[in-house]
Scaffold this active site. Structure first.
Site, PDB file in Angstrom:
ATOM      1  N   HIS A  69       1.082 -18.321  -3.113  1.00 45.66           N
ATOM      2  CA  HIS A  69      -0.347 -18.411  -3.528  1.00 45.66           C
ATOM      3  C   HIS A  69      -0.485 -19.221  -5.044  1.00 45.66           C
ATOM      4  O   HIS A  69      -1.321 -19.895  -5.465  1.00 45.66           O
ATOM      5  CB  HIS A  69      -1.036 -17.161  -3.883  1.00 45.66           C
ATOM      6  CG  HIS A  69      -1.242 -16.599  -2.554  1.00 45.66           C
ATOM      7  ND1 HIS A  69      -2.407 -15.593  -2.565  1.00 45.66           N
ATOM      8  CD2 HIS A  69      -0.741 -16.334  -1.372  1.00 45.66           C
ATOM      9  CE1 HIS A  69      -2.719 -15.204  -1.339  1.00 45.66           C
ATOM     10  NE2 HIS A  69      -1.717 -15.710  -0.497  1.00 45.66           N
ATOM     11  N   ASP A  70       0.496 -19.389  -5.776  1.00 45.50           N
ATOM     12  CA  ASP A  70       0.579 -20.040  -6.897  1.00 45.50           C
ATOM     13  C   ASP A  70       0.700 -21.623  -6.698  1.00 45.50           C
ATOM     14  O   ASP A  70      -0.285 -22.296  -7.036  1.00 45.50           O
ATOM     15  CB  ASP A  70       1.965 -19.683  -7.818  1.00 45.50           C
ATOM     16  CG  ASP A  70       1.746 -20.528  -9.233  1.00 45.50           C
ATOM     17  OD1 ASP A  70       0.983 -20.553  -9.899  1.00 45.50           O
ATOM     18  OD2 ASP A  70       2.888 -20.977  -9.537  1.00 45.50           O
ATOM     19  N   GLY A  75      -0.614 -26.673  -7.770  1.00 43.23           N
ATOM     20  CA  GLY A  75       0.815 -26.725  -7.755  1.00 43.23           C
ATOM     21  C   GLY A  75       1.632 -25.604  -8.509  1.00 43.23           C
ATOM     22  O   GLY A  75       0.917 -24.524  -8.678  1.00 43.23           O
ATOM     23  N   GLU A  91      -7.092 -16.418 -11.654  1.00 42.88           N
ATOM     24  CA  GLU A  91      -6.947 -16.565 -10.096  1.00 42.88           C
ATOM     25  C   GLU A  91      -6.454 -15.142  -9.657  1.00 42.88           C
ATOM     26  O   GLU A  91      -6.714 -15.063  -8.167  1.00 42.88           O
ATOM     27  CB  GLU A  91      -5.619 -17.457  -9.988  1.00 42.88           C
ATOM     28  CG  GLU A  91      -5.979 -19.002  -9.993  1.00 42.88           C
ATOM     29  CD  GLU A  91      -4.753 -19.948 -10.106  1.00 42.88           C
ATOM     30  OE1 GLU A  91      -3.923 -19.675  -9.287  1.00 42.88           O
ATOM     31  OE2 GLU A  91      -4.841 -20.888 -10.957  1.00 42.88           O
ATOM     32  N   ASN A  97      -6.655 -12.902  -3.811  1.00 44.53           N
ATOM     33  CA  ASN A  97      -5.893 -12.447  -4.434  1.00 44.53           C
ATOM     34  C   ASN A  97      -6.122 -11.040  -5.099  1.00 44.53           C
ATOM     35  O   ASN A  97      -5.223  -9.994  -5.359  1.00 44.53           O
ATOM     36  CB  ASN A  97      -5.480 -13.339  -5.736  1.00 44.53           C
ATOM     37  CG  ASN A  97      -4.724 -14.640  -5.290  1.00 44.53           C
ATOM     38  OD1 ASN A  97      -3.947 -14.673  -4.500  1.00 44.53           O
ATOM     39  ND2 ASN A  97      -5.035 -15.634  -6.196  1.00 44.53           N
ATOM     40  N   PRO A 169      -4.800 -20.488   2.257  1.00 45.10           N
ATOM     41  CA  PRO A 169      -4.932 -20.255   3.622  1.00 45.10           C
ATOM     42  C   PRO A 169      -5.357 -18.678   3.762  1.00 45.10           C
ATOM     43  O   PRO A 169      -4.744 -17.866   2.992  1.00 45.10           O
ATOM     44  CB  PRO A 169      -3.374 -20.481   4.169  1.00 45.10           C
ATOM     45  CG  PRO A 169      -2.703 -21.506   3.453  1.00 45.10           C
ATOM     46  CD  PRO A 169      -3.240 -21.228   2.257  1.00 45.10           C
ATOM     47  N   THR A 200       7.882 -11.619   8.154  1.00 51.87           N
ATOM     48  CA  THR A 200       8.879 -11.099   8.889  1.00 51.87           C
ATOM     49  C   THR A 200       9.234  -9.648   7.963  1.00 51.87           C
ATOM     50  O   THR A 200       9.810  -8.836   8.448  1.00 51.87           O
ATOM     51  CB  THR A 200      10.541 -11.727   9.120  1.00 51.87           C
ATOM     52  OG1 THR A 200      11.263 -10.950   9.862  1.00 51.87           O
ATOM     53  CG2 THR A 200      10.784 -12.109   7.789  1.00 51.87           C
ATOM     54  N   ASP A 251       5.474  -7.061  10.483  1.00 57.30           N
ATOM     55  CA  ASP A 251       6.556  -7.121  11.501  1.00 57.30           C
ATOM     56  C   ASP A 251       6.826  -5.927  12.233  1.00 57.30           C
ATOM     57  O   ASP A 251       7.380  -4.906  11.380  1.00 57.30           O
ATOM     58  CB  ASP A 251       7.946  -7.834  11.009  1.00 57.30           C
ATOM     59  CG  ASP A 251       9.026  -7.981  11.960  1.00 57.30           C
ATOM     60  OD1 ASP A 251       8.870  -7.374  13.097  1.00 57.30           O
ATOM     61  OD2 ASP A 251      10.229  -8.655  11.622  1.00 57.30           O
TER      62      ASP A 251
END
Length: 335
Positions: A69-70, A75, A91, A97, A169, A200, A251
């Site tokens: 997320h960072d 960047g 953020e 978040n 996303p 996973t 998972d």
């Protein structure tokens, strides 16, 4: 590296290190950045993550998510770690978040240890990259998956809450939108599938997938790509009028181990998030064949994951005299 690595795997690493060397040079990141100034940095980070895992098996997945997320917002600059202030809209309060990202205390503990050992040297952005690698390594079981992290990032002087709301996303998005967000930061389809494999391990809140259980896309019905037995189980964990903050394993097979079972779950229609299942259930997508490769060959997944983590860690780092080395990851120096 893997224990007793095969010749093909060593060849893979050699080829890819050669391929990324110019990029690392341009970004001024390298794996020996702290060799003389803070030689124990990797072990300090690893020990802190290992200690945190003893009481919180979720923390490894949470630390990888912080790094992810960072990097997707301006960047890999540790902007996600900044608290709000008169001049900073944090953020942490962005939609992807808030009430969701975690692991900040572990990062603070790592920073404290590093400041005691080598004050003013290691950036918070590099801590996030090292903690992500340690999390994978410590939870990969007998596979012993690890890599040398390229370092030398510096920390941002501000945050970008608006960017966090639009660039990260979402679990509710379709594959086309998510692919576009990956492409926007220089990551390709293989990176998308490989990095999704971080699911996973870890957990997700009911609110991130409950629409799939009861009213998918406003149809009043569940998502047709959900395995019906899995659907029944998820409805028990996440009743329609229950708490959206209850947790379910990402998972269903091996929730606390870093392996390739995540991809096998997609094949069995047991992807928890819409963004997970669409990697396999989107007809004609290039992601399907990549998922199938990772199902049949865990080593191929591991190799791709390592390369994609390196690629992600190289998204627009601050280097040289840009930014700063924060003394406290939560705030800009002097504030």
């Amino acid at each position: 590296m893997f224990s007793s690595p095969s010749k093909p795997f060593l060849l893979f690493i050699i080829i890819n290190l050669a391929a990324i060397t110019p990029f690392l040079s341009n970004a001024q990141l390298n794996t020996t950045f702290y060799a003389s100034t803070c030689p124990n940095v990797s072990s300090i980070v690893r020990n802190a993550v290992q200690q945190a895992l003893q009481s919180d098996p979720r923390i490894g997945a949470s630390l990888i998510r912080l790094h992810f997320h960072d990097c997707f917002v301006n960047g890999c600059d540790a902007s996600i770690l900044l608290d709000g202030s008169a001049s900073i809209r944090s953020e942490k309060n962005a939609a992807p978040n808030i009430n969701s990202t975690r692991g900040f205390v572990v990062v603070d503990n790592i920073k404290t240890s590093l400041e005691n050992s080598c004050p003013g040297i290691v950036s918070c952005a590099d801590i996030l990259a090292l903690a992500a690698e340690a999390s994978v390594s410590l939870q990969s079981g007998t596979s012993n998956l690890s890599w040398n992290v390229a370092l030398g990032r510096r920390d941002s002087l501000t945050a970008n809450q608006a960017g966090a709301n639009t660039s990260i996303p979402s679990p509710f998005e379709g594959l086309a939108n998510i692919t576009s967000k990956f492409n926007a930061v220089g990551l390709n389809t293989n990176d998308l599938v490989a990095l999704s494999g971080a699911h996973t391990f870890g957990r997700a809140q009911c609110r991130t997938f409950s629409n799939r259980l009861y009213n998918f896309n406003g149809t009043g019905n569940p998502d047709p790509t959900l395995n019906t037995t899995y659907l029944v189980s998820l409805r028990q964990t996440c009743p329609q009028n229950g708490s959206g903050f209850s947790l379910s394993n990402l998972d269903v097979t091996s929730p606390d181990t870093f392996d390739n079972n995540y991809f096998r779950n997609l094949q069995n229609q047991q992807g928890l998030l819409q963004s997970d299942q669409e990697l396999f259930s989107t007809a004609g997508s290039a992601t399907v064949s990549i998922v199938n490769t990772f199902i049949s060959n865990q080593t191929a997944f591991f190799e791709s994951f390592v390369q994609s983590m390196i690629n992600m860690g190289n998204i627009s780092p601050l280097t040289g005299s840009n930014g700063e080395i924060r003394l406290d990851c939560k705030k800009v120096n002097g504030s």
